[in-house]
Design an enzyme around this catalytic site. Structure first.
Site, PDB file in Angstrom:
ATOM      1  N   ASP A 116       0.901  -1.254  -0.046  1.00  0.00           N
ATOM      2  CA  ASP A 116      -0.114   0.046   0.114  1.00  0.00           C
ATOM      3  C   ASP A 116       0.951   1.261  -0.043  1.00  0.00           C
ATOM      4  O   ASP A 116       1.795   1.328   0.709  1.00  0.00           O
ATOM      5  CB  ASP A 116      -0.771   0.005   1.285  1.00  0.00           C
ATOM      6  CG  ASP A 116      -1.853   0.864   1.346  1.00  0.00           C
ATOM      7  OD1 ASP A 116      -2.705   1.101   0.386  1.00  0.00           O
ATOM      8  OD2 ASP A 116      -1.852   1.797   2.231  1.00  0.00           O
ATOM      9  N   GLU A 167       1.320  -0.513  -5.064  1.00  0.00           N
ATOM     10  CA  GLU A 167       0.438   1.014  -5.574  1.00  0.00           C
ATOM     11  C   GLU A 167       1.159   2.044  -5.407  1.00  0.00           C
ATOM     12  O   GLU A 167       1.870   2.305  -4.405  1.00  0.00           O
ATOM     13  CB  GLU A 167      -0.646   1.036  -4.214  1.00  0.00           C
ATOM     14  CG  GLU A 167      -1.487   2.004  -4.785  1.00  0.00           C
ATOM     15  CD  GLU A 167      -2.225   2.372  -3.623  1.00  0.00           C
ATOM     16  OE1 GLU A 167      -3.584   3.056  -3.689  1.00  0.00           O
ATOM     17  OE2 GLU A 167      -1.995   2.506  -2.208  1.00  0.00           O
TER      18      GLU A 167
HETATM   19  C1  GLC Z   1      -4.339   2.943  -0.172  1.00  0.00           C
HETATM   20  C2  GLC Z   1      -5.527   1.914  -0.419  1.00  0.00           C
HETATM   21  C3  GLC Z   1      -7.023   2.936   0.391  1.00  0.00           C
HETATM   22  C4  GLC Z   1      -6.668   3.319   1.565  1.00  0.00           C
HETATM   23  C5  GLC Z   1      -5.282   4.115   1.657  1.00  0.00           C
HETATM   24  C6  GLC Z   1      -4.716   4.321   3.120  1.00  0.00           C
HETATM   25  O1  GLC Z   1      -4.453   3.880  -1.211  1.00  0.00           O
HETATM   26  O2  GLC Z   1      -5.837   1.362  -1.531  1.00  0.00           O
HETATM   27  O3  GLC Z   1      -8.084   1.939   0.157  1.00  0.00           O
HETATM   28  O4  GLC Z   1      -7.470   4.084   2.227  1.00  0.00           O
HETATM   29  O5  GLC Z   1      -4.184   3.366   0.990  1.00  0.00           O
HETATM   30  O6  GLC Z   1      -4.204   3.287   3.756  1.00  0.00           O
END
Ligand code: GLC
Length: 550
Positions: free
Chosen positions: A200, A242
């Site tokens: 993440d 991500e």
């Molecule tokens: C990422 C996740 C999202 C979450 C954020 C904070 O962007 O995909 O769902 O709210 O991180 O952890």
């Protein structure tokens, strides 16, 4: 199959709490998921990506963790989780989990201790400032719901940094103890048997936050360290990150430029996602062609993960304002369908007007583009969203299994459900569910099974190279090809509404018994490839030839 399993995987993501509830308490659980593994095996899924499984106050759907070494008791026990890994492995399905270490919950014992005293052993695990930082109101990830990235904490008598919501304080990666702890967390789950992690918020993890500097330096070396660590602990484990950053920054996430991919194995292709949405909205493949052309060259082993929908909003922030407006006009015309000034909180089927031809076209296109496809639960049956729910919850409703009460998701009283099931309108569980589609060869679910099965026979999509076939095409049509040691596949996708005829005669010399392996209808023989019929919103996957390697 090549050495790198992830290149030819089909990834399916789900939230345990909305998937299947085995004990009737209204919350999905691990045993429920185990009971659905046969369904996933039949669908053709080879890797599950589980959204956060850890204990959490659940203010951000589990992305606010209070214990990295356990599973949320609502989901079951660590024992159940080990059983899930075993049962999944028996069916040839790998499991990767979300690794959310940019921040913790503010209720994590580390933060509770850190804020309690400057002398806490955890004080320096978080990012503090004594005075109000000048960039206090900059860099928010959730505009509209978050108005600062530095918040004053009365107990700590200091300001703490949080990229996301204020109940998610950022961990301090400049602290070697934090790095060591993250490696320990990773080791723990690898030891249990996960095949890797969806990491993440990676650009923020590597941020060496300097109070007052909204553009703090990044430490990519941590990614190199982590990759080494992961690979020593488990040779075939994968990191899927991500990192929604500018295209020229992307290669640095894959590797240090030495030519070998020594950092992240796979990155979500956010750029392609935005362009795909634009292309679908305009019924014009040009944005996808640009995306293919602009894709940076990846180091060996680097791979894209493609997606149409995930658990978050469709992020259109990398499109121009005009392009974004075009997508909004088509797919998010009403204010309440949009979020954070940059995205759309809807599922794909409703965005495409529940037009089966367009849904097939969109997914055929995604799955045929370079990279590893990621599919969000419920998309395979064409689920819709519930816009009466707040924020991103609209697209996080329970899986619709059957005609039974609560869509067969749970036997609990409806008011006890973790989130309401969709029970009215075109996407109600009475109209859209697995049971109805399972036995129907014409259903969307059966189509997904066929499409994924076809993908199994076309490894060049995941492991080969993909290029746009740059020859004159009727308006709306994208022609691309995938080449690998196993042979060549050619793809036609008609984003437009008109029936057309396509001339790919120039490829005839390369062809060896070419044939449709997947198409929206029976088109007959492909012949010399010079008069290929293609319906409006139609698609054809054509195997051009096979290589020597089978
Ligand atoms: C990422 C996740 C999202 C979450 C954020 C904070 O962007 O995909 O769902 O709210 O991180 O952890």
């Amino acid at each position: 199959m090549g050495d790198r399993w992830y290149s030819e995987a089909v990834v399916y993501c789900l939230d345990i709490d909305t998937y299947a509830d085995s004990d009737g308490d209204g919350v999905g659980d691990i045993r429920g998921l185990i009971g659905r593994l046969d369904y996933l095996a039949r669908l053709g899924v080879t890797c599950l990506w589980l959204h956060p499984i850890h204990p959490s106050p659940n203010r951000d759907d589990g992305y606010d963790v209070t214990d990295f070494y356990n599973v949320d008791p609502r989901f079951g026990t660590l024992g159940d989780f080990a059983e899930l890994l075993h049962q999944a492995q028996n069916r040839g399905i790998r499991v990767i989990i979300d690794l959310v270490v940019n921040h913790t919950s503010d209720q994590h014992p580390w933060f509770v201790s850190a804020r309690s005293s400057p002398d806490s052993p955890y004080r320096d695990w978080y990012v503090w400032a004594d005075h109000e930082p000048a960039d206090r109101h900059q860099g928010m990830v959730f505009p509209g719901e978050q108005n600062e990235t530095w918040t004053y904490d009365r107990t700590a008598k200091a300001w703490f940094y949080h990229r996301f919501y204020k109940y998610q304080p950022d961990l301090n990666f400049a602290n070697p103890q934090v790095r060591a702890e993250v490696k320990k967390i990773v080791s723990f789950w690898l030891q249990l048997g996960v095949s890797g992690f969806r990491m993440d918020a990676v650009p923020f993890i590597i941020e060496l936050t300097e109070p007052g500097n909204p553009d703090s330096p990044k430490d990519f070396e941590f990614l190199t360290e982590l990759r080494q660590h992961v690979q020593w602990r488990r040779g075939d484990a994968v990191l899927l990150a991500e990192a929604n950053v500018e295209p020229d920054e992307l290669p640095t996430f894959f590797g240090d430029g030495s030519g070998s991919g020594n950092r992240i194995h796979m990155l979500f292709d956010f750029m392609l996602n935005g362009r795909l949405m634009l292309a679908l909205a305009r019924r014009d493949p040009e944005p996808v062609i640009e995306a293919l052309r602009d894709t940076p060259t990846l180091p060996t082993g680097g791979q894209w993960a493609t997606f149409l929908r995930n658990h978050d909003e469709i992020d259109l922030s990398r499109l121009t304002a005009t392009q974004r407006d075009q997508v909004y006009a088509e797919f998010g015309p009403e204010e309440h369908m949009r979020i954070y000034d940059r995205g759309i909180r809807r599922r794909l089927a409703p965005m495409l007007g529940n037009d089966r031809r367009r849904v097939e076209l969109a997914y055929a296109l995604q799955f045929s583009l370079r990279g590893t496809p990621v599919l969000r639960y419920g998309e395979e049956i064409g689920m819709g969203e519930d816009l009466s729910l707040p924020g991103r919850e609209a697209i996080r409703t329970p899986m619709q299994w059957s005609f039974k009460p609560n869509a067969g998701f749970s036997t609990a009283d409806p008011e006890k459900l973790v989130r309401p099931v969709i029970d009215s309108g075109d996407y109600s569980y009475e109209k859209v569910n697995v049971t109805a589609q399972r036995g129907d060869p014409r259903s969307l679910l059966s189509w997904f099974e066929r499409m994924i099965r076809t993908l199994r026979e076309a490894p060049e999509i995941g492991s080969g190279s993909t290029t746009h076939i740059d020859v004159p095409m009727p308006a709306g049509v994208l022609a691309h090809r995938a080449d690998g040691p196993t042979g060549t596949m050619v793809f036609l996708h008609n984003l437009g509404t008109d029936d057309v005829e396509v001339d790919l005669g120039m490829l005839a010399a390369e062809a060896d018994l070419p044939m449709d392996v997947l198409a929206d209808r029976r088109y007959g023989e492909v012949g010399k490839l010079d008069s290929l019929k293609l319906a409006g919103h139609g698609y054809r996957w054509i195997r051009l030839c096979r290589g020597d390697t089978f």
